[in-house]
Design a protein around this motif. Sequence first.
Motif, PDB file in Angstrom:
ATOM      1  N   GLN A 126     -75.681  62.772 -25.134  1.00 36.15           N
ATOM      2  CA  GLN A 126     -76.771  63.462 -25.832  1.00 36.15           C
ATOM      3  C   GLN A 126     -76.305  64.816 -26.344  1.00 36.15           C
ATOM      4  OE1 GLN A 126     -80.549  63.651 -23.766  1.00 36.15           O
ATOM      5  NE2 GLN A 126     -80.291  61.600 -22.913  1.00 36.15           N
ATOM      6  N   ARG A 127     -75.579  65.571 -25.496  1.00 39.97           N
ATOM      7  CA  ARG A 127     -75.079  66.877 -25.928  1.00 39.97           C
ATOM      8  C   ARG A 127     -74.088  66.728 -27.067  1.00 39.97           C
ATOM      9  NH1 ARG A 127     -75.521  68.165 -20.283  1.00 39.97           N
ATOM     10  NH2 ARG A 127     -73.424  67.334 -19.909  1.00 39.97           N
ATOM     11  N   ARG A 128     -73.202  65.714 -26.992  1.00 44.90           N
ATOM     12  CA  ARG A 128     -72.239  65.488 -28.070  1.00 44.90           C
ATOM     13  C   ARG A 128     -72.947  65.160 -29.376  1.00 44.90           C
ATOM     14  NH1 ARG A 128     -69.073  60.708 -26.727  1.00 44.90           N
ATOM     15  NH2 ARG A 128     -68.054  61.142 -28.715  1.00 44.90           N
ATOM     16  N   LEU A 129     -73.973  64.326 -29.289  1.00 41.94           N
ATOM     17  CA  LEU A 129     -74.713  63.919 -30.482  1.00 41.94           C
ATOM     18  C   LEU A 129     -75.393  65.111 -31.141  1.00 41.94           C
ATOM     19  CD1 LEU A 129     -75.799  61.641 -32.304  1.00 41.94           C
ATOM     20  CD2 LEU A 129     -77.717  61.409 -30.708  1.00 41.94           C
ATOM     21  N   VAL A 130     -76.100  65.903 -30.342  1.00 37.29           N
ATOM     22  CA  VAL A 130     -76.812  67.052 -30.896  1.00 37.29           C
ATOM     23  C   VAL A 130     -75.823  68.078 -31.446  1.00 37.29           C
ATOM     24  CG1 VAL A 130     -78.340  68.982 -30.345  1.00 37.29           C
ATOM     25  CG2 VAL A 130     -78.831  66.706 -29.434  1.00 37.29           C
ATOM     26  N   ALA A 131     -74.701  68.296 -30.749  1.00 41.62           N
ATOM     27  CA  ALA A 131     -73.692  69.233 -31.240  1.00 41.62           C
ATOM     28  C   ALA A 131     -73.103  68.759 -32.564  1.00 41.62           C
ATOM     29  CB  ALA A 131     -72.588  69.403 -30.203  1.00 41.62           C
ATOM     30  N   ALA A 132     -72.872  67.441 -32.685  1.00 43.38           N
ATOM     31  CA  ALA A 132     -72.343  66.903 -33.940  1.00 43.38           C
ATOM     32  C   ALA A 132     -73.349  67.090 -35.076  1.00 43.38           C
ATOM     33  CB  ALA A 132     -72.001  65.425 -33.773  1.00 43.38           C
ATOM     34  N   MET A 133     -74.630  66.905 -34.780  1.00 44.17           N
ATOM     35  CA  MET A 133     -75.659  67.118 -35.803  1.00 44.17           C
ATOM     36  C   MET A 133     -75.710  68.590 -36.218  1.00 44.17           C
ATOM     37  SD  MET A 133     -78.741  64.679 -34.436  1.00 44.17           S
ATOM     38  CE  MET A 133     -78.704  62.908 -34.705  1.00 44.17           C
ATOM     39  N   ASP A 134     -75.571  69.487 -35.243  1.00 46.56           N
ATOM     40  CA  ASP A 134     -75.536  70.920 -35.569  1.00 46.56           C
ATOM     41  C   ASP A 134     -74.346  71.228 -36.475  1.00 46.56           C
ATOM     42  OD1 ASP A 134     -77.785  71.495 -34.100  1.00 46.56           O
ATOM     43  OD2 ASP A 134     -76.698  72.134 -32.305  1.00 46.56           O
ATOM     44  N   THR A 135     -73.205  70.578 -36.190  1.00 45.28           N
ATOM     45  CA  THR A 135     -72.022  70.802 -37.019  1.00 45.28           C
ATOM     46  C   THR A 135     -72.244  70.332 -38.443  1.00 45.28           C
ATOM     47  OG1 THR A 135     -70.551  70.579 -35.092  1.00 45.28           O
ATOM     48  CG2 THR A 135     -69.572  70.238 -37.275  1.00 45.28           C
ATOM     49  N   VAL A 136     -72.818  69.151 -38.604  1.00 45.90           N
ATOM     50  CA  VAL A 136     -73.121  68.639 -39.952  1.00 45.90           C
ATOM     51  C   VAL A 136     -74.042  69.607 -40.687  1.00 45.90           C
ATOM     52  CG1 VAL A 136     -74.277  66.811 -41.231  1.00 45.90           C
ATOM     53  CG2 VAL A 136     -72.766  66.213 -39.340  1.00 45.90           C
ATOM     54  N   HIS A 137     -75.088  70.069 -40.009  1.00 40.79           N
ATOM     55  CA  HIS A 137     -76.031  71.003 -40.633  1.00 40.79           C
ATOM     56  C   HIS A 137     -75.333  72.284 -41.062  1.00 40.79           C
ATOM     57  CE1 HIS A 137     -78.934  74.360 -40.542  1.00 40.79           C
ATOM     58  NE2 HIS A 137     -79.778  73.482 -41.052  1.00 40.79           N
ATOM     59  N   ASP A 138     -74.515  72.858 -40.162  1.00 39.64           N
ATOM     60  CA  ASP A 138     -73.873  74.136 -40.464  1.00 39.64           C
ATOM     61  C   ASP A 138     -72.885  74.004 -41.618  1.00 39.64           C
ATOM     62  OD1 ASP A 138     -75.332  75.248 -38.442  1.00 39.64           O
ATOM     63  OD2 ASP A 138     -73.675  75.356 -37.003  1.00 39.64           O
ATOM     64  N   ILE A 139     -72.154  72.874 -41.663  1.00 40.10           N
ATOM     65  CA  ILE A 139     -71.178  72.685 -42.735  1.00 40.10           C
ATOM     66  C   ILE A 139     -71.879  72.511 -44.082  1.00 40.10           C
ATOM     67  CG2 ILE A 139     -69.457  71.088 -43.661  1.00 40.10           C
ATOM     68  CD1 ILE A 139     -68.553  70.602 -40.770  1.00 40.10           C
ATOM     69  N   LEU A 140     -72.911  71.678 -44.131  1.00 41.77           N
ATOM     70  CA  LEU A 140     -73.566  71.383 -45.407  1.00 41.77           C
ATOM     71  C   LEU A 140     -74.391  72.559 -45.913  1.00 41.77           C
ATOM     72  CD1 LEU A 140     -74.668  67.660 -44.979  1.00 41.77           C
ATOM     73  CD2 LEU A 140     -72.644  68.585 -46.119  1.00 41.77           C
ATOM     74  N   THR A 141     -74.884  73.406 -45.004  1.00 42.40           N
ATOM     75  CA  THR A 141     -75.641  74.590 -45.425  1.00 42.40           C
ATOM     76  C   THR A 141     -74.754  75.817 -45.506  1.00 42.40           C
ATOM     77  OG1 THR A 141     -76.292  75.087 -43.137  1.00 42.40           O
ATOM     78  CG2 THR A 141     -77.795  73.719 -44.454  1.00 42.40           C
ATOM     79  N   GLN A 142     -73.466  75.636 -45.181  1.00 46.45           N
ATOM     80  CA  GLN A 142     -72.497  76.742 -45.173  1.00 46.45           C
ATOM     81  C   GLN A 142     -73.009  77.904 -44.327  1.00 46.45           C
ATOM     82  OE1 GLN A 142     -71.695  77.532 -49.361  1.00 46.45           O
ATOM     83  NE2 GLN A 142     -70.208  75.873 -49.420  1.00 46.45           N
ATOM     84  N   THR A 143     -73.553  77.545 -43.160  1.00 48.78           N
ATOM     85  CA  THR A 143     -74.054  78.551 -42.239  1.00 48.78           C
ATOM     86  C   THR A 143     -72.885  79.279 -41.595  1.00 48.78           C
ATOM     87  OG1 THR A 143     -75.978  77.188 -41.752  1.00 48.78           O
ATOM     88  CG2 THR A 143     -75.462  78.938 -40.176  1.00 48.78           C
ATOM     89  N   PRO A 144     -72.846  80.616 -41.655  1.00 43.57           N
ATOM     90  CA  PRO A 144     -71.744  81.327 -41.003  1.00 43.57           C
ATOM     91  C   PRO A 144     -71.828  81.158 -39.500  1.00 43.57           C
ATOM     92  CG  PRO A 144     -73.430  82.877 -41.756  1.00 43.57           C
ATOM     93  CD  PRO A 144     -73.802  81.535 -42.309  1.00 43.57           C
ATOM     94  N   PRO A 145     -70.671  81.108 -38.826  1.00 40.60           N
ATOM     95  CA  PRO A 145     -70.694  80.906 -37.378  1.00 40.60           C
ATOM     96  C   PRO A 145     -71.347  82.063 -36.657  1.00 40.60           C
ATOM     97  CG  PRO A 145     -68.495  81.525 -38.112  1.00 40.60           C
ATOM     98  CD  PRO A 145     -69.324  81.291 -39.348  1.00 40.60           C
ATOM     99  N   ALA A 146     -72.071  81.757 -35.592  1.00 41.14           N
ATOM    100  CA  ALA A 146     -72.626  82.808 -34.755  1.00 41.14           C
ATOM    101  C   ALA A 146     -71.498  83.563 -34.076  1.00 41.14           C
ATOM    102  CB  ALA A 146     -73.561  82.201 -33.713  1.00 41.14           C
ATOM    103  N   ALA A 147     -71.730  84.838 -33.834  1.00 41.22           N
ATOM    104  CA  ALA A 147     -70.656  85.677 -33.314  1.00 41.22           C
ATOM    105  C   ALA A 147     -70.438  85.503 -31.819  1.00 41.22           C
ATOM    106  CB  ALA A 147     -70.952  87.141 -33.620  1.00 41.22           C
ATOM    107  N   GLY A 148     -71.395  84.952 -31.103  1.00 43.66           N
ATOM    108  CA  GLY A 148     -71.348  84.961 -29.654  1.00 43.66           C
ATOM    109  C   GLY A 148     -70.294  84.036 -29.051  1.00 43.66           C
ATOM    110  N   PHE A 149     -69.584  84.523 -28.046  1.00 38.89           N
ATOM    111  CA  PHE A 149     -68.695  83.710 -27.233  1.00 38.89           C
ATOM    112  C   PHE A 149     -68.476  84.449 -25.924  1.00 38.89           C
ATOM    113  CE2 PHE A 149     -65.926  86.546 -29.593  1.00 38.89           C
ATOM    114  CZ  PHE A 149     -64.998  86.978 -28.652  1.00 38.89           C
ATOM    115  N   VAL A 150     -67.993  83.712 -24.936  1.00 40.46           N
ATOM    116  CA  VAL A 150     -67.669  84.327 -23.645  1.00 40.46           C
ATOM    117  C   VAL A 150     -66.260  83.901 -23.250  1.00 40.46           C
ATOM    118  CG1 VAL A 150     -70.058  84.434 -22.857  1.00 40.46           C
ATOM    119  CG2 VAL A 150     -68.692  82.400 -22.353  1.00 40.46           C
TER     120      VAL A 150
END
Length: 315
Positions: free
Chosen positions: A136-160
């Motif tokens: 489920q997490r892989r599926l949702v993450a893949a969908m987020d990736t498709v959305h971000d690529i097609l909308t050219q969403t800049p990556p969020a700055a957060g990381f740890v």
Amino acid sequence: MPAAAAVAPGTATDDPVAAVRAFNRFYTARIGVLRDGLLRTPHSLTEARVLYELGQREVTEVADLRRELDIDAGFLSRLLARLQSNGLVARERSTADARRQRIRLTDEGAAAFGELDRRSADEIGAVLDALSEDDQRRLVAAMDTVHDILTQTPPAAGFVLRAPRPGDLGWIVQCHGALYAQQYGWDESFEALVAQIVAEYARDHDPRREAAWIAEVDGEPAGCVLCVRRDEDVAQLRLLLVDPRARGRGIGGRLIEECLRFARHAGYARITLWTNDVLHEARRLYERAGFELVESAPHHSFGHDLIEQTWARPL
């Protein structure tokens, strides 16, 4: 028009257009949008989407609805007229500008939206229930990736940055092997080298003088680096990597900074690293962190003729 050759979902192909078209055919069939009546209702996919958008607010400007859905004005007008004749929507003039039309759901339309929304949630829930939590997490993450690529969403700055957890050292090996094969065509001997470095670290490292870090983005590993002992006075930075999907956040520079900080605290006087001249982005990071090129020589490794480089800096 001749039919395109079928490409099974998940099958590697050199034709990205065919791959996307194949996935579109698979997914539209999988979620049932090709059936006569979406979700076993009298409504088409477009009608259901319009009802959904209208269900998000009390009143909607028709012009705003057209922009949101990117629908031809004439087509939308005919669709709204059909929904109005069925008693699902009511149209009115804007009180602020009589030239503009507003539209809202009637009580019957709100009930139709509610039924569509419930059936959609139930159907997607059934799909997800058949998957493990990891899938489920892989599926949702893949969908987020498709959305971000097609909308050219800049990556969020957060990381740890964090210490490796069980499985992370294996990820370091896998990610290096896959990424360098894809980007540079390096063969499996490079992955074997990375596996050897990681195995030596895992088997026998002194936590007072050696450490590893994982950069994590949205709960997933996205980068790594190791600081290991070269000799009593010299540390070595090894296996710096940032997943291409996570670049642009400053992860590489931050990993290097953490490695330098640890090396100083551990009592080293100097730090060195080994790389190859084709790794242009990494070399720029090393230069910004104060490293200088001290030695270079041609060699044949990983299936290619390369120029190896040694960089170093005082601490």
